[in-house]
Design an enzyme around this catalytic site. Structure first.
Site, PDB file in Angstrom:
ATOM      1  N   LYS A   1     -41.553  34.264   8.364  1.00  0.00           N
ATOM      2  CA  LYS A   1     -41.580  35.711   8.139  1.00  0.00           C
ATOM      3  C   LYS A   1     -42.638  35.907   7.468  1.00  0.00           C
ATOM      4  CE  LYS A   1     -39.769  39.330   8.163  1.00  0.00           C
ATOM      5  NZ  LYS A   1     -39.872  41.220   8.657  1.00  0.00           N
TER       6      LYS A   1
ATOM      7  N   LYS B   1     -39.164  43.735  17.822  1.00  0.00           N
ATOM      8  CA  LYS B   1     -38.332  44.447  18.195  1.00  0.00           C
ATOM      9  C   LYS B   1     -38.014  43.983  19.407  1.00  0.00           C
ATOM     10  CE  LYS B   1     -42.204  47.038  15.549  1.00  0.00           C
ATOM     11  NZ  LYS B   1     -41.256  46.447  13.808  1.00  0.00           N
TER      12      LYS B   1
ATOM     13  N   GLY C   1     -41.489  48.401   6.649  1.00  0.00           N
ATOM     14  CA  GLY C   1     -42.261  48.678   5.121  1.00  0.00           C
ATOM     15  C   GLY C   1     -43.609  48.518   4.645  1.00  0.00           C
ATOM     16  N   ASN C   2     -44.561  48.128   6.227  1.00  0.00           N
ATOM     17  CA  ASN C   2     -46.202  48.317   5.791  1.00  0.00           C
ATOM     18  C   ASN C   2     -46.148  49.650   5.938  1.00  0.00           C
ATOM     19  OD1 ASN C   2     -47.094  45.766   5.359  1.00  0.00           O
ATOM     20  ND2 ASN C   2     -46.329  45.393   7.499  1.00  0.00           N
TER      21      ASN C   2
ATOM     22  N   LYS D   1     -36.179  42.577   9.384  1.00  0.00           N
ATOM     23  CA  LYS D   1     -35.479  43.895   9.652  1.00  0.00           C
ATOM     24  C   LYS D   1     -35.049  44.214  11.300  1.00  0.00           C
ATOM     25  CE  LYS D   1     -37.931  47.836  10.412  1.00  0.00           C
ATOM     26  NZ  LYS D   1     -39.286  47.585  11.746  1.00  0.00           N
TER      27      LYS D   1
END
Length: 324
Positions: free
Chosen positions: A131, A279, A11-12, A217
């Site tokens: 988060k 990740k 999103g960033n 995500k």
């Protein structure tokens, strides 16, 4: 056999900086990413796209607060902001991809699925939020906002400023996985699990209830990749490859590593908890539950990465043939 690739967009990466964070600025960033995704489709891959929404959720929450303060409009709950950003970002990616396919003469349809993701209401993160969402703030700005909202929690984020943190429970099921699979089988590029999905819990009668939280995500994307039997999971980030000893004289870019090597690097604390570690953990989850390879790279390197010319590739065994 279908060559299915799941691509996670941060999103960033859709908000370049504080001076270029309008909806139009975001769409221009989406258009650039669409070019890179179209490259993979042109190579013959079926693609499912997921995306983050941290800054966008923050914008939505702030708009809601301002509307409440000035015009006494009802507040928009966090869970609804997650759903709203799924629709808004999904629309932009869907349109940009459709236009890029048209430009190239590629006969490919695109569809966005507003996706619910089941979580456990007893997940410990509801008691200990972790988060980050929304924009970066100075310490003074964060303290001022906390005076207005004492229940909010802010944390310093990798030297870039302060961000609000909210609950981030682990995903346990993708509610719309059958619909996503059906669209992929029908030849669509699917956009799904936006922002990690809309967090829902099952009630006593097995109906779903939305909860205020944001699911990571990358973990949701990993679960989706597992549930739709994807061969490859690609997680995009700000660098073309993952590094160990990052920022030190002995810094080393990782090109191709095994699951066991990756686990050892985790034990040696090479991956920061607030950025690369989630990740890596999502990557390991995918590979340990049927996935064949994970690629971590930046969006502009997607075409080279899928052809093993760029990116960090995590596989079960170094000599294992994959996905072609």
């Amino acid at each position: 056999m279908r060559k299915l690739v799941i691509v996670a967009i941060g999103g960033n990466s859709l908000v370049r900086d504080n001076g270029r964070d309008s909806v139009q600025d975001q769409y221009e960033a989406v258009q650039e990413t669409a070019v890179n995704i179209a490259d993979m489709v042109q190579e013959g891959y079926n693609v499912v796209v997921t995306h983050g929404n941290g800054p966008q959720v923050g914008f939505g929450l702030r708009r809601s607060e301002i509307a409440n303060e000035i015009a006494n409009m009802p507040d928009v709950p966090l869970v609804n902001c997650v759903a709203d950003t799924q629709g808004g970002i999904g629309y932009q990616i869907q349109q940009a991809l459709t236009n890029e396919f048209t430009k190239r003469g590629i006969n490919k349809k695109v569809a966005t699925i507003i996706t619910q993701v089941e979580v456990d209401i007893n997940d410990s993160n509801f008691k200990n939020p972790t988060k980050p969402v929304g924009s970066f703030f100075t310490l003074e700005q964060a303290e001022e906002m906390k005076m207005e909202h004492p229940e909010w929690i802010f944390v310093e984020d990798s030297g870039r400023g302060y961000r609000r943190v909210v609950p981030s429970p682990k995903p346990i099921d993708i509610v719309e996985k059958e619909a996503i699979n059906s669209l992929v089988d029908a030849g669509y590029v699917v956009i799904a699990v936006g922002g990690g999905g809309i967090p829902v819990v099952k009630t006593g009668d097995n109906s779903y209830l939305g909860v205020d939280a944001v699911i990571d995500k990358d973990f949701a994307t990993s679960l989706l990749a597992e549930q739709v039997n994807a061969e490859t999971l690609i997680i995009t980030t700000g660098v073309p490859r993952v590094y160990i000893n990052f920022g030190k004289p002995n810094q080393l870019a990782l090109e191709k590593i095994t699951v066991e090597e990756t686990k050892q690097y985790v034990l040696e604390n090479h991956f920061p908890p607030g950025s690369m570690l989630p990740k890596i953990e999502a990557s390991l989850n995918f590979l340990e539950n049927g996935g064949k390879r994970v690629i971590i790279t930046n969006p502009e390197s997607l075409k080279d990465a899928i052809n093993e010319k760029q990116g960090t590739h995590i596989v079960k065994q170094l000599n294992e043939a994959c996905c072609m």
